[in-house]
Write a protein that holds these residues in place. Structure first.
Motif, PDB file in Angstrom:
ATOM      1  N   THR A  54      49.682  28.886 -54.219  1.00 22.77           N
ATOM      2  CA  THR A  54      48.694  28.079 -53.504  1.00 22.77           C
ATOM      3  C   THR A  54      48.254  26.875 -54.342  1.00 22.77           C
ATOM      4  OG1 THR A  54      47.856  30.013 -52.333  1.00 22.77           O
ATOM      5  CG2 THR A  54      46.369  28.119 -52.497  1.00 22.77           C
ATOM      6  N   GLN A  57      51.072  24.320 -54.870  1.00 25.21           N
ATOM      7  CA  GLN A  57      51.293  23.508 -53.667  1.00 25.21           C
ATOM      8  C   GLN A  57      50.154  22.522 -53.470  1.00 25.21           C
ATOM      9  OE1 GLN A  57      52.439  25.320 -50.061  1.00 25.21           O
ATOM     10  NE2 GLN A  57      54.009  26.610 -50.983  1.00 25.21           N
ATOM     11  N   ALA A  58      48.933  22.974 -53.777  1.00 24.72           N
ATOM     12  CA  ALA A  58      47.779  22.088 -53.635  1.00 24.72           C
ATOM     13  C   ALA A  58      47.933  20.881 -54.564  1.00 24.72           C
ATOM     14  CB  ALA A  58      46.488  22.841 -53.945  1.00 24.72           C
ATOM     15  N   ILE A  78      46.156  26.438 -47.237  1.00 21.62           N
ATOM     16  CA  ILE A  78      47.399  26.585 -48.003  1.00 21.62           C
ATOM     17  C   ILE A  78      47.607  28.049 -48.366  1.00 21.62           C
ATOM     18  CG2 ILE A  78      48.589  25.941 -50.141  1.00 21.62           C
ATOM     19  CD1 ILE A  78      47.009  23.321 -50.094  1.00 21.62           C
ATOM     20  N   CYS A  82      50.649  30.558 -47.509  1.00 21.03           N
ATOM     21  CA  CYS A  82      51.435  31.235 -48.550  1.00 21.03           C
ATOM     22  C   CYS A  82      51.502  32.735 -48.265  1.00 21.03           C
ATOM     23  CB  CYS A  82      50.809  31.028 -49.932  1.00 21.03           C
ATOM     24  SG  CYS A  82      51.135  29.413 -50.635  1.00 21.03           S
TER      25      CYS A  82
END
Lengths: 177, 210
Positions: A54, A57-58, A78, A82
């Motif tokens: 998470t 990706q953030a 997000i 996930c």
């Protein structure tokens, strides 16, 4: 006077590639993101993987965050995705093609599970479909309002309500005392 | 016994989901008279309440994230940054425009933190680090902002760059001292001002013994 920068300032700094500011954001949000993943996935190791994924990706998507919603809502979104992705992946232990057998001996994890008085509740949560589980976890364990859950899941508040009610009903029907 | 597997309506016609929501949301019964007199409703509620009590208890249970979570995430991010664009490492990001305060914009107003405030925080932390004897007040680096007592602070929006001129005690490993100063100063600037310290550059100008 103690001054604490709010998420908005940290996000702005992080968007300018400031890793230190992003680290502070990770610290601030790690508990809720990990807790969400733990309740969604039901075990610590998957939860840790999902929480790490998470935040990665953030970081990568930070430029696309426009502050139209709270940073925490964006992270929840997000994180939920996930978790849903993890749940949709076939588990290696149960994959019939892997040829690997599950270890029948009780390891440390199963011993903890034996002593867990929430065990039947957790099993019942695990039986919910991912689409039911997400609103239930966001509402009952993260305490989000219907509107915010709607933002996280990309649903209207009415649709959230419908799924949540269904999830609660399935939960009580599936709970074995 | 599996109490609620029969159907979604109680024999009295009341929908089970209504009772579940009533318990989950702590709502008042829509039909108090019926509920207080109906055997089926009362029995269902008596089962639902402890069940939902457990949900609430689990929600209150303390969850502790794995201690390595933050470090693992940041390690991956820093590795990614280095791979993608090494020239963007924060230590090389020198502030182009100098201001004398950091400006924080909030929803209900703005806040300025003067550079002398940040400088004082930095001086205090640096001097408190084992192995640091003094900050070198003699030398100044006129290229960057104001220098006082061996520390130069430059700011842009909510980012801080600091340059320190250190005098280290003989016998202390300089890389270790410098690392400790960087950690302490960074942490202090972050917690005391709420600003994110980006770059802390240090020059060791002298070593001293007893």
């Amino acid at each position: 006077m103690v001054l604490v920068a709010d998420d908005v300032h940290l996000v702005r700094a992080a968007q300018a590639s400031d890793a230190v500011a992003f680290e502070e954001l990770v610290r601030r949000h790690e508990l809720r993101i990990y807790r969400l993943a733990l309740r969604m996935l039901g075990n610590e190791s998957d939860a840790q993987d999902a929480a790490q994924e998470t935040f990665l990706q953030a970081w990568r998507a930070l430029a696309s965050f426009r502050a139209e919603s709270a940073f925490s809502t964006w992270l929840y979104r997000i994180a939920t995705n996930c978790c849903l992705a993890t749940l949709s992946r076939p588990r290696p232990d149960t994959d019939p093609l892997s040829g690997r057998e599950m270890d029948p001996r009780p390891g440390p994890d199963s011993i903890t599970v034996e002593r867990d008085r929430f065990r039947s509740l957790k099993v019942a949560i695990g039986r919910l479909t991912p689409e039911q589980r997400a609103p239930l976890v966001l509402r009952e364990f993260e305490g989000l309002a219907y509107e915010e859950i709607g933002e996280v899941l990309g649903l209207s508040a009415g649709a959230v309500k419908g799924r949540l009610h269904r999830a609660r009903l399935e939960l009580v029907k599936g709970a074995v005392p | 016994m599996k109490p609620f597997q029969e159907g979604e309506h109680l024999p009295c016609g009341v929908e089970l989901v209504g009772l579940v929501n009533q318990v989950a949301e702590d709502l008042r019964p829509p039909d108090p008279e019926h509920q207080s007199s109906c055997e089926h409703c009362r029995r269902a509620l008596a089962e639902l309440e402890p069940m939902w009590g457990q949900v609430r208890e689990l929600a209150r249970q303390e969850v502790i994230p794995p201690s390595a979570l933050v470090a693992t995430v940041m390690q991956a991010i820093r590795a990614e940054r280095t791979r993608v664009s090494p020239e963007e490492l924060p230590l090389r990001e020198i502030v182009p425009r100098l201001v004398e305060h950091a400006l924080l914009l909030g929803e209900r107003g703005s806040l300025r933190i003067g550079d002398s405030v940040i400088a004082q925080v930095i001086v205090r932390e640096a001097l408190a680090t084992p192995g640091v004897v003094a900050l070198d007040a003699g030398a100044a680096s006129p290229r960057f902002g104001k220098s006082s007592h061996g520390v130069t602070v430059s700011m842009r929006e909510s980012r801080v760059s600091a340059q320190l001129l250190l005098v280290v005690e003989i016998g202390w490993p300089i890389p270790g001292v410098v690392r400790d100063v960087r950690e302490r100063v960074g942490q202090a600037v972050r917690t005391i001002t709420g600003l994110a310290a980006v770059a802390i550059d240090m020059t060791v100008t002298d070593v001293r013994g007893e």
